[in-house]
Design a protein around this motif. Structure first.
Motif, PDB file in Angstrom:
ATOM      1  N   ASN A 188       0.721  -0.998  -0.117  1.00 52.21           N
ATOM      2  CA  ASN A 188       0.068  -0.147   0.068  1.00 52.21           C
ATOM      3  C   ASN A 188       1.010   1.253  -0.105  1.00 52.21           C
ATOM      4  OD1 ASN A 188       0.671  -0.988   2.671  1.00 52.21           O
ATOM      5  ND2 ASN A 188      -0.558   0.783   3.240  1.00 52.21           N
ATOM      6  N   SER A 235       2.391   4.960  -7.618  1.00 54.92           N
ATOM      7  CA  SER A 235       1.571   4.130  -6.520  1.00 54.92           C
ATOM      8  C   SER A 235       0.780   3.029  -7.178  1.00 54.92           C
ATOM      9  CB  SER A 235       0.348   5.173  -5.929  1.00 54.92           C
ATOM     10  OG  SER A 235      -0.742   5.478  -6.840  1.00 54.92           O
ATOM     11  N   ASN A 284      -2.270   1.969  -7.054  1.00 56.53           N
ATOM     12  CA  ASN A 284      -3.577   2.484  -7.626  1.00 56.53           C
ATOM     13  C   ASN A 284      -3.567   3.225  -8.932  1.00 56.53           C
ATOM     14  OD1 ASN A 284      -5.189   1.545  -5.538  1.00 56.53           O
ATOM     15  ND2 ASN A 284      -5.059   3.384  -4.260  1.00 56.53           N
ATOM     16  N   GLN A 324      -5.362  -5.406  -1.218  1.00 51.57           N
ATOM     17  CA  GLN A 324      -4.414  -5.518  -0.543  1.00 51.57           C
ATOM     18  C   GLN A 324      -4.521  -5.497   1.043  1.00 51.57           C
ATOM     19  OE1 GLN A 324      -3.113  -2.867   1.575  1.00 51.57           O
ATOM     20  NE2 GLN A 324      -1.030  -3.902   2.070  1.00 51.57           N
ATOM     21  N   ASN A 353      -2.336  -5.824   4.949  1.00 49.58           N
ATOM     22  CA  ASN A 353      -0.941  -6.088   5.711  1.00 49.58           C
ATOM     23  C   ASN A 353      -1.161  -6.967   6.672  1.00 49.58           C
ATOM     24  OD1 ASN A 353       0.283  -3.884   4.510  1.00 49.58           O
ATOM     25  ND2 ASN A 353      -0.772  -2.593   5.780  1.00 49.58           N
TER      26      ASN A 353
END
Length: 141
Positions: free
Chosen positions: A13, A27, A29, A48, A50
């Motif tokens: 991210n 990025s 995105n 996405q 973590n």
């Protein structure tokens, strides 16, 4: 239409901000919007997290329904038996990708718990690694 999902693991991210000398300035995105526009014949999704368990849950959710999965498990590639087991348990083909060449990095990054169950592995081509994986689903040998 073929439905393909990109699943990204921890710290991805932060693409565009994190270690730009390794991962670049774009990025995810921004890249994702570009690739979606380039391949309108595909229903392309992105997820996405973590959190290891969320990645496993997503693999379970899509792993019997989608045409393909492009998986960058990031650091979990080298540590997560659970993610490897999830890839082994599903029917949908998985291509493992990494933005950097993991074999040029620390020794612990040379092992993958995903690789034994993946359709293939693409490493070291930057964000283009994702597009190469997508092409492997669209133009099978």
């Amino acid at each position: 239409m073929k439905k393909i999902i990109i699943i990204n693991g921890p710290n991805l991210n932060l693409l565009g901000k994190r270690e730009p000398q390794i991962y670049g300035n774009l990025s995810f995105n921004e890249f994702f919007e570009t690739i979606k526009a380039k391949y309108p014949q595909v229903i392309l999704e992105h997820f996405q997290s973590n959190i290891e368990g969320e990645l496993i849950d997503k693999l379970h959710e899509v792993g019997f329904l989608y045409y393909g999965i492009i998986l960058n498990a990031a650091a979990y590639t080298h540590t997560s038996v659970g993610i490897g087991d999830a890839v082994a348990a599903i029917e949908t083909a998985v291509v493992e990708v990494h933005i950097s060449n993991t074999f040029k990095r620390e020794d612990f990054r040379h092992h993958s718990y995903v690789a034994p169950y993946a359709k293939g592995i693409i490493v070291g081509f930057g964000l283009q690694s994702y597009e190469l994986a997508l092409q492997s689903f669209l133009n099978p040998l």
